[in-house]
Design a protein around this motif. Structure first.
Motif, PDB file in Angstrom:
ATOM      1  N   GLY A 194     -48.548  -7.452  -9.312  1.00 36.92           N
ATOM      2  CA  GLY A 194     -49.088  -8.795  -9.130  1.00 36.92           C
ATOM      3  C   GLY A 194     -49.890  -8.936  -7.845  1.00 36.92           C
TER       4      GLY A 194
ATOM      5  N   LYS B 259     -48.297 -16.746 -12.147  1.00 32.43           N
ATOM      6  CA  LYS B 259     -46.986 -16.126 -12.351  1.00 32.43           C
ATOM      7  C   LYS B 259     -47.071 -14.608 -12.282  1.00 32.43           C
ATOM      8  CE  LYS B 259     -45.265 -19.985 -15.060  1.00 32.43           C
ATOM      9  NZ  LYS B 259     -44.826 -20.434 -16.391  1.00 32.43           N
ATOM     10  N   TYR B 260     -48.155 -14.035 -12.808  1.00 33.74           N
ATOM     11  CA  TYR B 260     -48.345 -12.589 -12.711  1.00 33.74           C
ATOM     12  C   TYR B 260     -48.496 -12.166 -11.249  1.00 33.74           C
ATOM     13  CZ  TYR B 260     -49.425 -12.269 -17.767  1.00 33.74           C
ATOM     14  OH  TYR B 260     -49.380 -12.297 -19.141  1.00 33.74           O
TER      15      TYR B 260
ATOM     16  N   ASN C 258     -43.602 -13.267 -13.598  1.00 30.71           N
ATOM     17  CA  ASN C 258     -43.714 -12.805 -14.984  1.00 30.71           C
ATOM     18  C   ASN C 258     -44.243 -11.381 -15.002  1.00 30.71           C
ATOM     19  OD1 ASN C 258     -42.977 -15.389 -15.700  1.00 30.71           O
ATOM     20  ND2 ASN C 258     -44.717 -15.725 -17.049  1.00 30.71           N
ATOM     21  N   ARG C 259     -43.667 -10.574 -15.861  1.00 33.72           N
ATOM     22  CA  ARG C 259     -44.099  -9.192 -16.032  1.00 33.72           C
ATOM     23  C   ARG C 259     -45.360  -9.159 -16.892  1.00 33.72           C
ATOM     24  NH1 ARG C 259     -39.309  -5.604 -17.398  1.00 33.72           N
ATOM     25  NH2 ARG C 259     -39.208  -5.677 -15.139  1.00 33.72           N
ATOM     26  N   ILE C 260     -46.308  -8.303 -16.532  1.00 38.71           N
ATOM     27  CA  ILE C 260     -47.564  -8.176 -17.272  1.00 38.71           C
ATOM     28  C   ILE C 260     -47.399  -7.085 -18.330  1.00 38.71           C
ATOM     29  CG2 ILE C 260     -50.044  -7.755 -17.111  1.00 38.71           C
ATOM     30  CD1 ILE C 260     -49.862  -8.432 -14.109  1.00 38.71           C
ATOM     31  N   SER C 261     -47.668  -7.432 -19.585  1.00 40.60           N
ATOM     32  CA  SER C 261     -47.578  -6.435 -20.648  1.00 40.60           C
ATOM     33  C   SER C 261     -48.702  -5.407 -20.486  1.00 40.60           C
ATOM     34  CB  SER C 261     -47.698  -7.103 -22.021  1.00 40.60           C
ATOM     35  OG  SER C 261     -49.011  -7.575 -22.225  1.00 40.60           O
TER      36      SER C 261
ATOM     37  N   SER D 209     -37.312 -10.806  -9.565  1.00 40.69           N
ATOM     38  CA  SER D 209     -38.458  -9.994  -9.976  1.00 40.69           C
ATOM     39  C   SER D 209     -38.238  -8.530  -9.615  1.00 40.69           C
ATOM     40  CB  SER D 209     -39.720 -10.489  -9.279  1.00 40.69           C
ATOM     41  OG  SER D 209     -39.990 -11.815  -9.638  1.00 40.69           O
ATOM     42  N   HIS D 210     -38.721  -7.655 -10.478  1.00 38.46           N
ATOM     43  CA  HIS D 210     -38.660  -6.222 -10.210  1.00 38.46           C
ATOM     44  C   HIS D 210     -39.726  -5.882  -9.171  1.00 38.46           C
ATOM     45  CE1 HIS D 210     -38.900  -1.904 -10.860  1.00 38.46           C
ATOM     46  NE2 HIS D 210     -37.720  -1.996 -11.460  1.00 38.46           N
TER      47      HIS D 210
ATOM     48  N   ASP E 171     -43.169  -5.130 -10.555  1.00 35.55           N
ATOM     49  CA  ASP E 171     -43.899  -6.306 -11.038  1.00 35.55           C
ATOM     50  C   ASP E 171     -44.528  -7.068  -9.869  1.00 35.55           C
ATOM     51  OD1 ASP E 171     -43.155  -5.754 -13.672  1.00 35.55           O
ATOM     52  OD2 ASP E 171     -41.297  -6.901 -13.472  1.00 35.55           O
TER      53      ASP E 171
ATOM     54  N   GLY F 112     -45.343 -11.993  -9.376  1.00 35.91           N
ATOM     55  CA  GLY F 112     -44.333 -11.108  -9.941  1.00 35.91           C
ATOM     56  C   GLY F 112     -43.265 -11.866 -10.703  1.00 35.91           C
TER      57      GLY F 112
END
Length: 123
Positions: free
Chosen positions: A10, A40-41, A46-49, A2-3, A6, A44
Protein backbone atom coordinates in the motif's frame (compact mmCIF):
# COMPACT_ATOMS: atom_id res chain seq x y z
CA UNK A 1 -4.50 -6.11 12.15
CA UNK A 2 -2.95 -5.49 8.74
CA UNK A 3 -0.25 -7.81 7.44
CA UNK A 4 3.14 -6.07 7.05
CA UNK A 5 3.28 -7.03 3.36
CA UNK A 6 -0.12 -5.42 2.71
CA UNK A 7 1.05 -2.25 4.46
CA UNK A 8 4.29 -2.22 2.44
CA UNK A 9 2.48 -2.75 -0.88
CA UNK A 10 0.00 0.00 0.00
CA UNK A 11 2.82 2.41 0.79
CA UNK A 12 4.45 1.61 -2.53
CA UNK A 13 1.15 2.31 -4.33
CA UNK A 14 0.87 5.68 -2.55
CA UNK A 15 4.54 6.47 -3.20
CA UNK A 16 4.33 5.80 -6.94
CA UNK A 17 0.97 7.54 -7.32
CA UNK A 18 2.30 10.61 -5.57
CA UNK A 19 5.55 10.64 -7.56
CA UNK A 20 3.71 10.77 -10.88
CA UNK A 21 1.28 13.38 -9.58
CA UNK A 22 -1.82 11.21 -9.72
CA UNK A 23 -4.68 11.64 -7.25
CA UNK A 24 -6.46 8.77 -5.54
CA UNK A 25 -9.54 9.67 -7.57
CA UNK A 26 -7.63 9.48 -10.87
CA UNK A 27 -6.14 6.10 -9.97
CA UNK A 28 -9.51 4.80 -8.87
CA UNK A 29 -11.10 5.86 -12.15
CA UNK A 30 -8.38 4.15 -14.19
CA UNK A 31 -8.77 0.96 -12.19
CA UNK A 32 -12.57 1.11 -12.09
CA UNK A 33 -13.14 1.40 -8.33
CA UNK A 34 -14.01 4.11 -5.80
CA UNK A 35 -11.26 6.32 -4.39
CA UNK A 36 -12.12 5.15 -0.86
CA UNK A 37 -10.91 1.70 -1.87
CA UNK A 38 -7.59 3.20 -2.97
CA UNK A 39 -7.35 4.83 0.47
CA UNK A 40 -7.87 1.45 2.14
CA UNK A 41 -5.27 -0.18 -0.12
CA UNK A 42 -2.71 2.54 0.57
CA UNK A 43 -3.03 2.16 4.35
CA UNK A 44 -2.93 -1.63 4.17
CA UNK A 45 -6.41 -1.84 5.71
CA UNK A 46 -7.56 -3.86 2.68
CA UNK A 47 -5.49 -6.47 0.88
CA UNK A 48 -5.04 -5.94 -2.88
CA UNK A 49 -5.94 -8.96 -5.01
CA UNK A 50 -3.49 -10.10 -7.69
CA UNK A 51 -5.70 -8.94 -10.55
CA UNK A 52 -6.31 -5.55 -8.93
CA UNK A 53 -2.58 -5.13 -8.27
CA UNK A 54 -1.99 -5.91 -11.95
CA UNK A 55 -4.44 -3.13 -12.91
CA UNK A 56 -2.87 -0.68 -10.46
CA UNK A 57 0.62 -1.47 -11.78
CA UNK A 58 -0.63 -0.82 -15.31
CA UNK A 59 -2.22 2.49 -14.30
CA UNK A 60 0.94 3.58 -12.46
CA UNK A 61 3.19 2.32 -15.28
CA UNK A 62 5.36 0.04 -13.16
CA UNK A 63 5.88 -3.73 -13.09
CA UNK A 64 4.00 -5.60 -10.37
CA UNK A 65 7.35 -6.40 -8.74
CA UNK A 66 7.74 -2.68 -7.95
CA UNK A 67 5.28 -3.04 -5.07
CA UNK A 68 7.38 -5.73 -3.41
CA UNK A 69 10.76 -4.00 -3.65
CA UNK A 70 12.33 -3.48 -0.25
CA UNK A 71 10.83 -6.58 1.36
CA UNK A 72 13.00 -9.29 2.84
CA UNK A 73 12.49 -12.59 4.61
CA UNK A 74 12.89 -12.73 8.40
CA UNK A 75 13.43 -15.77 10.58
CA UNK A 76 9.75 -16.49 11.22
CA UNK A 77 8.77 -16.14 7.55
CA UNK A 78 7.24 -12.69 8.10
CA UNK A 79 8.44 -9.90 5.91
CA UNK A 80 9.44 -6.37 6.65
CA UNK A 81 10.78 -3.46 4.66
CA UNK A 82 14.43 -2.45 4.41
CA UNK A 83 13.18 1.09 3.89
CA UNK A 84 12.28 2.93 7.10
CA UNK A 85 8.50 3.11 7.51
CA UNK A 86 8.52 6.89 7.53
CA UNK A 87 10.52 7.35 4.30
CA UNK A 88 7.85 6.37 1.79
CA UNK A 89 5.21 8.30 3.71
CA UNK A 90 7.46 11.29 4.34
CA UNK A 91 6.15 14.15 2.21
CA UNK A 92 9.43 16.05 2.46
CA UNK A 93 11.41 13.08 1.12
CA UNK A 94 8.95 12.60 -1.72
CA UNK A 95 9.04 16.34 -2.51
CA UNK A 96 12.81 16.10 -2.67
CA UNK A 97 12.71 13.13 -5.06
CA UNK A 98 10.14 14.85 -7.25
CA UNK A 99 12.22 18.04 -7.36
CA UNK A 100 15.36 16.04 -8.07
CA UNK A 101 13.82 14.44 -11.16
CA UNK A 102 12.61 17.78 -12.44
CA UNK A 103 16.22 19.01 -12.69
CA UNK A 104 17.90 18.58 -16.12
CA UNK A 105 19.89 15.35 -16.24
CA UNK A 106 23.40 16.87 -16.45
CA UNK A 107 22.70 19.10 -13.44
CA UNK A 108 21.00 16.25 -11.60
CA UNK A 109 24.15 14.13 -11.94
CA UNK A 110 26.26 16.93 -10.48
CA UNK A 111 23.82 17.33 -7.59
CA UNK A 112 23.91 13.58 -6.99
CA UNK A 113 27.73 13.62 -6.90
CA UNK A 114 27.67 16.52 -4.44
CA UNK A 115 25.18 14.73 -2.19
CA UNK A 116 27.32 11.59 -2.24
CA UNK A 117 30.44 13.56 -1.25
CA UNK A 118 28.57 15.30 1.55
CA UNK A 119 27.14 12.03 2.88
CA UNK A 120 30.57 10.33 2.71
CA UNK A 121 32.07 13.20 4.69
CA UNK A 122 29.32 12.95 7.28
CA UNK A 123 29.86 9.20 7.84
Amino acid sequence: MSHPVDVHVGKRVRHRRWLIGMTQQQLAEQVGIKFQQIQKYETGANRISASRLWDIADALEVPVSFFFEGLKETGQGARKSDVPDDLIGDKEALDLVRSYYSIPEHQRRRLFDLARVLSDDAA
